[in-house]
Design a protein around this motif. Structure first.
Motif, PDB file in Angstrom:
ATOM      1  N   TYR A 101       0.849  -1.177   0.000  1.00  0.00           N
ATOM      2  CA  TYR A 101       0.000   0.000   0.000  1.00  0.00           C
ATOM      3  C   TYR A 101       0.894   1.239   0.000  1.00  0.00           C
ATOM      4  CZ  TYR A 101      -3.286  -3.558   1.509  1.00  0.00           C
ATOM      5  OH  TYR A 101      -4.033  -4.699   1.584  1.00  0.00           O
ATOM      6  N   VAL A 102       0.507   2.226  -0.753  1.00  0.00           N
ATOM      7  CA  VAL A 102       1.289   3.449  -0.885  1.00  0.00           C
ATOM      8  C   VAL A 102       1.073   4.349   0.336  1.00  0.00           C
ATOM      9  CG1 VAL A 102       1.586   5.552  -2.258  1.00  0.00           C
ATOM     10  CG2 VAL A 102       1.198   3.361  -3.394  1.00  0.00           C
ATOM     11  N   ILE A 103       2.162   4.909   0.853  1.00  0.00           N
ATOM     12  CA  ILE A 103       2.112   5.920   1.912  1.00  0.00           C
ATOM     13  C   ILE A 103       2.567   7.229   1.294  1.00  0.00           C
ATOM     14  CG2 ILE A 103       3.076   6.709   4.106  1.00  0.00           C
ATOM     15  CD1 ILE A 103       3.641   3.770   4.796  1.00  0.00           C
ATOM     16  N   SER A 104       1.762   8.294   1.442  1.00  0.00           N
ATOM     17  CA  SER A 104       2.182   9.614   0.958  1.00  0.00           C
ATOM     18  C   SER A 104       1.595  10.684   1.858  1.00  0.00           C
ATOM     19  CB  SER A 104       1.750   9.840  -0.487  1.00  0.00           C
ATOM     20  OG  SER A 104       0.357   9.828  -0.603  1.00  0.00           O
ATOM     21  N   GLY A 105       2.396  11.706   2.114  1.00  0.00           N
ATOM     22  CA  GLY A 105       1.928  12.771   2.990  1.00  0.00           C
ATOM     23  C   GLY A 105       3.008  13.773   3.283  1.00  0.00           C
ATOM     24  N   ASN A 106       2.879  14.402   4.445  1.00  0.00           N
ATOM     25  CA  ASN A 106       3.802  15.465   4.842  1.00  0.00           C
ATOM     26  C   ASN A 106       4.184  15.332   6.301  1.00  0.00           C
ATOM     27  OD1 ASN A 106       3.924  17.283   2.423  1.00  0.00           O
ATOM     28  ND2 ASN A 106       1.716  17.168   2.733  1.00  0.00           N
ATOM     29  N   LEU A 107       5.366  15.868   6.594  1.00  0.00           N
ATOM     30  CA  LEU A 107       5.874  15.912   7.953  1.00  0.00           C
ATOM     31  C   LEU A 107       6.077  17.371   8.332  1.00  0.00           C
ATOM     32  CD1 LEU A 107       7.023  14.070  10.267  1.00  0.00           C
ATOM     33  CD2 LEU A 107       9.265  14.622   9.329  1.00  0.00           C
ATOM     34  N   SER A 108       5.584  17.754   9.498  1.00  0.00           N
ATOM     35  CA  SER A 108       5.766  19.132   9.968  1.00  0.00           C
ATOM     36  C   SER A 108       7.176  19.289  10.534  1.00  0.00           C
ATOM     37  CB  SER A 108       4.731  19.471  11.040  1.00  0.00           C
ATOM     38  OG  SER A 108       5.091  18.865  12.260  1.00  0.00           O
ATOM     39  N   PRO A 109       7.656  20.517  10.648  1.00  0.00           N
ATOM     40  CA  PRO A 109       8.984  20.737  11.241  1.00  0.00           C
ATOM     41  C   PRO A 109       9.107  20.243  12.679  1.00  0.00           C
ATOM     42  CG  PRO A 109       8.288  22.676  10.050  1.00  0.00           C
ATOM     43  CD  PRO A 109       7.100  21.750  10.095  1.00  0.00           C
ATOM     44  N   SER A 110       7.987  20.055  13.359  1.00  0.00           N
ATOM     45  CA  SER A 110       8.033  19.533  14.730  1.00  0.00           C
ATOM     46  C   SER A 110       7.941  18.006  14.779  1.00  0.00           C
ATOM     47  CB  SER A 110       6.917  20.149  15.569  1.00  0.00           C
ATOM     48  OG  SER A 110       5.658  19.825  15.016  1.00  0.00           O
ATOM     49  N   GLY A 111       7.850  17.334  13.606  1.00  0.00           N
ATOM     50  CA  GLY A 111       7.845  15.879  13.561  1.00  0.00           C
ATOM     51  C   GLY A 111       6.486  15.230  13.497  1.00  0.00           C
ATOM     52  N   ASP A 112       5.419  16.008  13.294  1.00  0.00           N
ATOM     53  CA  ASP A 112       4.075  15.437  13.185  1.00  0.00           C
ATOM     54  C   ASP A 112       3.859  14.900  11.776  1.00  0.00           C
ATOM     55  OD1 ASP A 112       3.342  16.061  15.826  1.00  0.00           O
ATOM     56  OD2 ASP A 112       2.857  18.109  15.229  1.00  0.00           O
ATOM     57  N   LEU A 113       3.570  13.608  11.674  1.00  0.00           N
ATOM     58  CA  LEU A 113       3.360  12.943  10.392  1.00  0.00           C
ATOM     59  C   LEU A 113       1.876  12.878  10.087  1.00  0.00           C
ATOM     60  CD1 LEU A 113       4.416  11.246   7.991  1.00  0.00           C
ATOM     61  CD2 LEU A 113       4.198   9.248   9.478  1.00  0.00           C
ATOM     62  N   ASN A 114       1.504  13.325   8.895  1.00  0.00           N
ATOM     63  CA  ASN A 114       0.128  13.276   8.432  1.00  0.00           C
ATOM     64  C   ASN A 114       0.151  12.717   7.017  1.00  0.00           C
ATOM     65  OD1 ASN A 114      -2.581  13.589   8.053  1.00  0.00           O
ATOM     66  ND2 ASN A 114      -2.529  15.814   7.900  1.00  0.00           N
ATOM     67  N   ALA A 115      -0.163  11.418   6.881  1.00  0.00           N
ATOM     68  CA  ALA A 115      -0.079  10.759   5.583  1.00  0.00           C
ATOM     69  C   ALA A 115      -1.318   9.908   5.341  1.00  0.00           C
ATOM     70  CB  ALA A 115       1.175   9.884   5.514  1.00  0.00           C
ATOM     71  N   VAL A 116      -1.524   9.579   4.067  1.00  0.00           N
ATOM     72  CA  VAL A 116      -2.588   8.657   3.682  1.00  0.00           C
ATOM     73  C   VAL A 116      -1.935   7.356   3.248  1.00  0.00           C
ATOM     74  CG1 VAL A 116      -4.265  10.428   3.078  1.00  0.00           C
ATOM     75  CG2 VAL A 116      -2.689   9.595   1.342  1.00  0.00           C
ATOM     76  N   VAL A 117      -2.702   6.281   3.360  1.00  0.00           N
ATOM     77  CA  VAL A 117      -2.215   4.969   2.977  1.00  0.00           C
ATOM     78  C   VAL A 117      -3.329   4.241   2.249  1.00  0.00           C
ATOM     79  CG1 VAL A 117      -2.866   3.860   5.151  1.00  0.00           C
ATOM     80  CG2 VAL A 117      -1.024   2.896   3.800  1.00  0.00           C
TER      81      VAL A 117
END
Length: 122
Positions: A66-82
């Motif tokens: 399954y593909v994971i794609s998203g963004n990481l904030s400068p504080s390390g918070d990961l917000n991605a879809v799978v």
């Protein structure tokens, strides 16, 4: 003259350092680990210099990727879809000590699945 020099030095330090630029680079690179819950397997992704995240999640139960794609904030918070297509979430936190953890969910394939993940920077 000495006081003027110190004043300019302090001003340069405050203006020249951006917390965003200083922290996103701590996360750049390859991350991998495992996940468990109603499915289990391994995952890996790469964080680029702009915080973009891209990778895969491999299911041991379905033998599918399954593909994971998203963004990481400068504080390390990961917000991605799978998903395949994207029908789930892969969220959590990456730390500057090269550890990460969070939660995942995927509504495809049926029935919906969810659980936790953990890993580290390679």
């Amino acid at each position: 003259m000495k006081k003027l020099f110190l004043l300019f030095l302090m001003a340069f330090l405050f203006i020249g350092c951006s917390s965003e630029d200083d922290t996103i680079y701590d996360y750049v690179g390859t991350w991998s680990g495992s996940y468990e819950g109603s499915d289990k397997g391994v995952w890996n992704f790469v964080v680029d210099t702009e915080g973009k995240v891209s990778g895969t999640m491999h299911s041991d139960l379905n033998n599918e990727n399954y593909v994971i794609s998203g963004n990481l904030s400068p504080s390390g918070d990961l917000n991605a879809v799978v998903g395949l297509p994207s029908k789930g979430d892969f969220r959590g936190t990456l730390s500057t000590d090269k550890k990460g953890n969070g939660n995942w969910s995927n509504s495809l394939p049926n029935p919906a699945k969810a659980g936790t993940w953990k890993g580290d920077k390679k």
